[in-house]
Design an enzyme around this catalytic site. Structure first.
Site, PDB file in Angstrom:
ATOM      1  N   GLU A   1       0.886  -1.160   0.000  1.00  0.00           N
ATOM      2  CA  GLU A   1       0.000   0.000   0.000  1.00  0.00           C
ATOM      3  C   GLU A   1       0.922   1.207   0.000  1.00  0.00           C
ATOM      4  O   GLU A   1       1.850   1.259   0.808  1.00  0.00           O
ATOM      5  CB  GLU A   1      -0.825   0.016   1.292  1.00  0.00           C
ATOM      6  CG  GLU A   1      -1.657  -1.233   1.513  1.00  0.00           C
ATOM      7  CD  GLU A   1      -2.185  -1.370   2.947  1.00  0.00           C
ATOM      8  OE1 GLU A   1      -1.496  -0.925   3.892  1.00  0.00           O
ATOM      9  OE2 GLU A   1      -3.274  -1.917   3.102  1.00  0.00           O
TER      10      GLU A   1
ATOM     11  N   TYR B   1       2.795   6.799  13.399  1.00  0.00           N
ATOM     12  CA  TYR B   1       1.880   6.552  12.276  1.00  0.00           C
ATOM     13  C   TYR B   1       0.731   7.555  12.271  1.00  0.00           C
ATOM     14  O   TYR B   1       0.361   8.089  11.227  1.00  0.00           O
ATOM     15  CB  TYR B   1       1.317   5.122  12.356  1.00  0.00           C
ATOM     16  CG  TYR B   1       1.982   4.155  11.403  1.00  0.00           C
ATOM     17  CD1 TYR B   1       3.292   3.743  11.607  1.00  0.00           C
ATOM     18  CD2 TYR B   1       1.302   3.649  10.301  1.00  0.00           C
ATOM     19  CE1 TYR B   1       3.903   2.860  10.734  1.00  0.00           C
ATOM     20  CE2 TYR B   1       1.906   2.763   9.425  1.00  0.00           C
ATOM     21  CZ  TYR B   1       3.197   2.368   9.641  1.00  0.00           C
ATOM     22  OH  TYR B   1       3.798   1.498   8.776  1.00  0.00           O
TER      23      TYR B   1
HETATM   24  C1  LIG Z   1       4.528  -8.838   3.672  1.00  0.00           C
HETATM   25  C2  LIG Z   1       4.961  -7.415   3.558  1.00  0.00           C
HETATM   26  C3  LIG Z   1       4.032  -6.420   3.372  1.00  0.00           C
HETATM   27  C4  LIG Z   1       4.446  -5.096   3.263  1.00  0.00           C
HETATM   28  N1  LIG Z   1       3.512  -4.117   3.048  1.00  0.00           N
HETATM   29  C5  LIG Z   1       3.910  -2.839   2.833  1.00  0.00           C
HETATM   30  C6  LIG Z   1       2.969  -1.853   2.486  1.00  0.00           C
HETATM   31  O1  LIG Z   1       1.779  -2.117   2.414  1.00  0.00           O
HETATM   32  N2  LIG Z   1       3.427  -0.600   2.239  1.00  0.00           N
HETATM   33  C7  LIG Z   1       4.737  -0.276   2.314  1.00  0.00           C
HETATM   34  O2  LIG Z   1       5.088   0.888   2.025  1.00  0.00           O
HETATM   35  N3  LIG Z   1       5.658  -1.197   2.677  1.00  0.00           N
HETATM   36  C8  LIG Z   1       5.268  -2.464   2.932  1.00  0.00           C
HETATM   37  N4  LIG Z   1       6.177  -3.418   3.273  1.00  0.00           N
HETATM   38  C9  LIG Z   1       7.516  -2.960   3.656  1.00  0.00           C
HETATM   39  C10 LIG Z   1       8.528  -2.844   2.573  1.00  0.00           C
HETATM   40  O3  LIG Z   1       8.301  -3.737   1.528  1.00  0.00           O
HETATM   41  C11 LIG Z   1       9.877  -3.150   3.223  1.00  0.00           C
HETATM   42  O4  LIG Z   1      10.005  -2.406   4.401  1.00  0.00           O
HETATM   43  C12 LIG Z   1      11.045  -2.805   2.341  1.00  0.00           C
HETATM   44  O5  LIG Z   1      10.890  -3.438   1.085  1.00  0.00           O
HETATM   45  C13 LIG Z   1      12.330  -3.245   3.047  1.00  0.00           C
HETATM   46  O6  LIG Z   1      13.453  -2.980   2.234  1.00  0.00           O
HETATM   47  P1  LIG Z   1      14.928  -2.977   2.872  1.00  0.00           P
HETATM   48  O7  LIG Z   1      15.853  -2.847   1.772  1.00  0.00           O
HETATM   49  O8  LIG Z   1      14.959  -1.968   3.952  1.00  0.00           O
HETATM   50  O9  LIG Z   1      15.063  -4.371   3.604  1.00  0.00           O
HETATM   51  P2  LIG Z   1      14.967  -5.843   2.973  1.00  0.00           P
HETATM   52  O10 LIG Z   1      14.064  -5.831   1.810  1.00  0.00           O
HETATM   53  O11 LIG Z   1      14.656  -6.719   4.111  1.00  0.00           O
HETATM   54  O12 LIG Z   1      16.399  -6.111   2.403  1.00  0.00           O
HETATM   55  C14 LIG Z   1      17.458  -6.688   3.083  1.00  0.00           C
HETATM   56  C15 LIG Z   1      18.329  -7.364   2.049  1.00  0.00           C
HETATM   57  O13 LIG Z   1      19.566  -7.712   2.626  1.00  0.00           O
HETATM   58  C16 LIG Z   1      19.894  -9.049   2.279  1.00  0.00           C
HETATM   59  N5  LIG Z   1      20.782  -9.528   3.336  1.00  0.00           N
HETATM   60  C17 LIG Z   1      20.478  -9.644   4.647  1.00  0.00           C
HETATM   61  N6  LIG Z   1      21.535 -10.060   5.343  1.00  0.00           N
HETATM   62  C18 LIG Z   1      22.545 -10.209   4.454  1.00  0.00           C
HETATM   63  C19 LIG Z   1      23.912 -10.590   4.577  1.00  0.00           C
HETATM   64  N7  LIG Z   1      24.445 -10.899   5.761  1.00  0.00           N
HETATM   65  N8  LIG Z   1      24.650 -10.617   3.454  1.00  0.00           N
HETATM   66  C20 LIG Z   1      24.132 -10.279   2.246  1.00  0.00           C
HETATM   67  N9  LIG Z   1      22.836  -9.915   2.086  1.00  0.00           N
HETATM   68  C21 LIG Z   1      22.069  -9.871   3.176  1.00  0.00           C
HETATM   69  C22 LIG Z   1      18.558  -9.722   2.208  1.00  0.00           C
HETATM   70  O14 LIG Z   1      18.599 -10.934   1.477  1.00  0.00           O
HETATM   71  C23 LIG Z   1      17.720  -8.655   1.532  1.00  0.00           C
HETATM   72  O15 LIG Z   1      17.832  -8.685   0.139  1.00  0.00           O
HETATM   73  C24 LIG Z   1       5.799  -4.761   3.376  1.00  0.00           C
HETATM   74  C25 LIG Z   1       6.745  -5.770   3.563  1.00  0.00           C
HETATM   75  C26 LIG Z   1       6.332  -7.078   3.655  1.00  0.00           C
HETATM   76  C27 LIG Z   1       7.347  -8.149   3.849  1.00  0.00           C
END
Ligand SMILES: Cc1cc2nc3c(=O)[nH]c(=O)nc-3n(C[C@H](O)[C@H](O)[C@H](O)COP(=O)(O)OP(=O)(O)OC[C@H]3O[C@@H](n4cnc5c(N)ncnc54)[C@H](O)[C@@H]3O)c2cc1C
Length: 591
Positions: A82, A201
């Protein structure tokens, strides 16, 4: 790094920071946070793409933003995003990322036009009694006392909310209302989670209070977010020469800490199973995504339940953060978020309809044709009387480019995975895809003698278990999340949902992108403002509007007041008679 708002800086192109061509960047993870940091490195810091390296433990990019068809299992979307028109950093970035759908468009153009032509709104927010509209009628149903509980939290300073839970502020006067049903299912809060996050929020999305009951507040991408957001970013970065190293685990980042100077000096890797390391100089920058809400997530199948994997393993984000945190007190406290998956797990489930038998039951509730290609549920439909607290959503179909035109992909999620279902008398977490589909069909109102057959033959259902999915909302206090750029950092930053940036709210795509932008602008000295978090909480019009909407349209003048309060209120009204303040209060139906 500084913040700005308005369009003067929004369109400015920063000058190239001095010496950037001699610098390199190493990014841990390829989630939205790291990908956006790299995009800002390329676009705004103007670092040569070949100097930028991703280390990703998985074989594909995207992290939490998934959408994938697994051979022999089926389509999987762990979640659906969303999103909001005031994700300021996100739209600042996506205006520059070319669409991979339409030549000449940006990802922002694509999203903007799509949501303009086909705006999102729901025709049925909740059901009960097996597929009957719960007729919430866009009402919050809050009493004056319930509203006061919300106001009290709204005005409590952040410093007083450390480690507090939502239950410390709300009781049944809030919990037993439509407001709470809308809120906790839309944002996936549980009652025991962080009061601070709840408050943030409320403030962050105060301009959307009126749009909460029918989801006019929301916007969605064309396809799942892997295809609509991650793939265009990856293409943009590859086109600039950025290097992606998959199946590469970062086992540790070692720091040299002397006085207030903190420098990352070595990255330990396990690349394709082989140990390796990189020694770092002051010109080598490290961006670590610390913590992840999809760590240890598992995929089941039509006839397979998910494993519930709570153990933290080396080479993952929690273990890495623990090792980093052990090196300095300013690097945060990962265990605040990852030590109790029982308090932060839930399941996301993808139901793929295979024929037309389930479609009429969907139409009956949504009042729309799920295969029209346009908005269908317009946000989640919550099954109010479901023991698992199921909600489901159907975004514009197809959700995958490869999806057959006559099939529909439904995202179902359940907040209470440890309770027996209403039709399937098992905990959700122990169920196969087929069993979860049966429970969902039961709540759609499918006759019980047809449920089993439909779940077996008219759908393929794939469950996913995410042990840490709402770890973002675990009660916390100041210092539990490290600053994006900790004080004294020479060459490193934290990215993502467990890095601390003021005012923005976690569990949003925007938060991850914001941390990427702030990290790059700070470390690379990019001389342009990072867009401020949208300031609606400081806009009296939004505050007045939200106040009246939370009262289901009743003017504040109709609040039950004590004798003295009534007199004070009347005197106040007299004082503002004939002023702009009176005009404003009338315009927003406050009086
Ligand atoms: C089910 C679900 C519903 C959601 N709904 C919404 C929504 O409605 N609206 C909204 O705005 N957001 C939503 N989100 C949130 C949003 O999608 C995430 O917060 C965001 O995509 C997180 O991105 P990130 O890069 O911060 O972390 P992540 O996507 O968690 O990325 C971390 C990355 O690091 C890698 N990694 C971890 N440890 C290591 C390591 N030691 N070595 C190498 N690689 C590593 C992982 O494999 C991953 O690729 C939702 C998330 C989920 C899961």
């Amino acid at each position: 790094m500084y913040y700005s708002s308005g369009n003067y800086e929004a369109f400015a192109r920063p000058v190239k920071p001095e010496g950037v061509e001699h610098k390199s960047a190493y990014l841990v993870g390829t989630g939205l946070a790291a990908l956006s940091a790299a995009c800002f490195l390329v676009r705004d810091a103007q670092m040569p793409g070949e100097h930028i390296h991703f280390f990703e433990k998985d074989p594909i990019p995207g992290g939490a933003c998934d959408g994938f068809k697994y051979d022999g299992v089926g389509y999987v979307m762990r979640g659906g995003r969303e999103m909001d028109n005031h994700f300021e950093c996100m739209w600042d970035l996506f205006r520059s990322i070319p669409s991979i759908e339409t030549e000449g468009e940006s990802v922002l153009d694509e999203y903007y036009w799509l949501n303009k032509k086909d705006p999102n709104y729901s025709l049925c927010r909740a059901t009960k009694n097996r597929g009957q509209d719960a007729h919430t009628e866009n009402k919050f149903g809050l009493s004056d006392e319930g509203q006061q509980e919300i106001m009290k939290l709204f005005f409590t300073p952040d410093e007083d909310l450390g480690d507090k839970k939502i239950t410390d502020f709300f009781d049944e006067k809030v919990f037993d209302t439509n407001f709470w049903m809308y809120w906790r299912t839309m944002f996936a809060f549980n009652n025991e989670q962080s009061a601070l996050e709840m408050k943030l929020y409320l403030k962050r999305f105060i301009h959307h209070v009126g749009g909460l009951p029918d989801f006019t507040a929301l916007r969605f991408t064309r396809y799942n977010q892997y295809e609509s957001m991650i793939l265009p970013m990856v293409k943009y970065l590859k086109d600039h020469g950025v290097q992606f190293h998959y199946n590469t685990k970062v086992m540790n980042v070692q720091f040299d800490i002397s006085g207030n100077k903190k420098q990352a000096k070595r990255i330990d890797l396990l690349a394709e199973g082989k140990e390796d390391h990189i020694d770092l100089t002051e010109n080598d920058y490290v961006f670590v995504t610390n913590g992840s809400n999809v760590e240890n997530s598992t995929i089941g199948g039509q006839n397979k339940a998910c494993a519930f994997n709570k153990e933290i393993q080396p080479g993952g984000s929690w273990d890495l953060w623990r090792k980093i945190a052990a090196q300095d007190s300013s690097f945060g406290h990962p265990d605040k978020f990852c030590s109790d998956p029982e308090k932060c797990n839930w399941m996301g489930v993808t139901v793929n309809t295979l024929d037309q038998k389930i479609i009429p039951y969907i139409k009956n509730i949504t009042h729309r044709d799920p295969l029209s290609g346009k908005v269908v549920t317009g946000g989640i439909v919550t099954v109010e009387d479901s023991s698992w607290l199921l909600s489901w959503t159907i975004n514009r179909q197809p959700q995958f480019r490869s999806q057959p035109k006559d099939q529909c992909l439904v995202w179902v999620y359940g907040l209470f995975t440890d309770r027996p279902g209403d039709y399937i008398k098992k905990q959700m977490r122990d169920c196969t895809g087929k069993e979860i589909c049966e429970e969902w069909l039961y709540h759609l109102g499918v006759p019980t003698d047809q449920i089993e057959d439909m779940a077996a033959n008219s759908a393929n259902t794939v469950p996913t278990m995410m042990p840490f999915v709402s770890s973002y909302f675990m009660p916390r206090s100041a210092g539990d999340r490290p600053k994006v750029v900790p004080n004294g950092s020479v060459n490193f930053a934290f990215l993502g949902q467990f890095a601390e940036t003021p005012r923005d709210t976690v569990f949003t795509t925007e938060y991850s992108i914001r941390t990427g932008m702030e990290a790059v602008y700070t470390l690379m000295n990019v001389d342009r403002g990072v867009p401020e978090v949208w300031g609606s909480t400081y806009d009296i019009r939004d505050l007045l509007d939200a106040t009246v909407k939370l009262r289901d349209g009743k003017p504040v003048s109709q609040m039950k007041l004590g004798f003295k309060q009534k007199i004070a209120f009347k005197e106040g009204l007299k004082k503002i008679e004939g002023t702009d303040i009176e005009k404003l209060l009338k315009e927003y139906h406050v009086i």
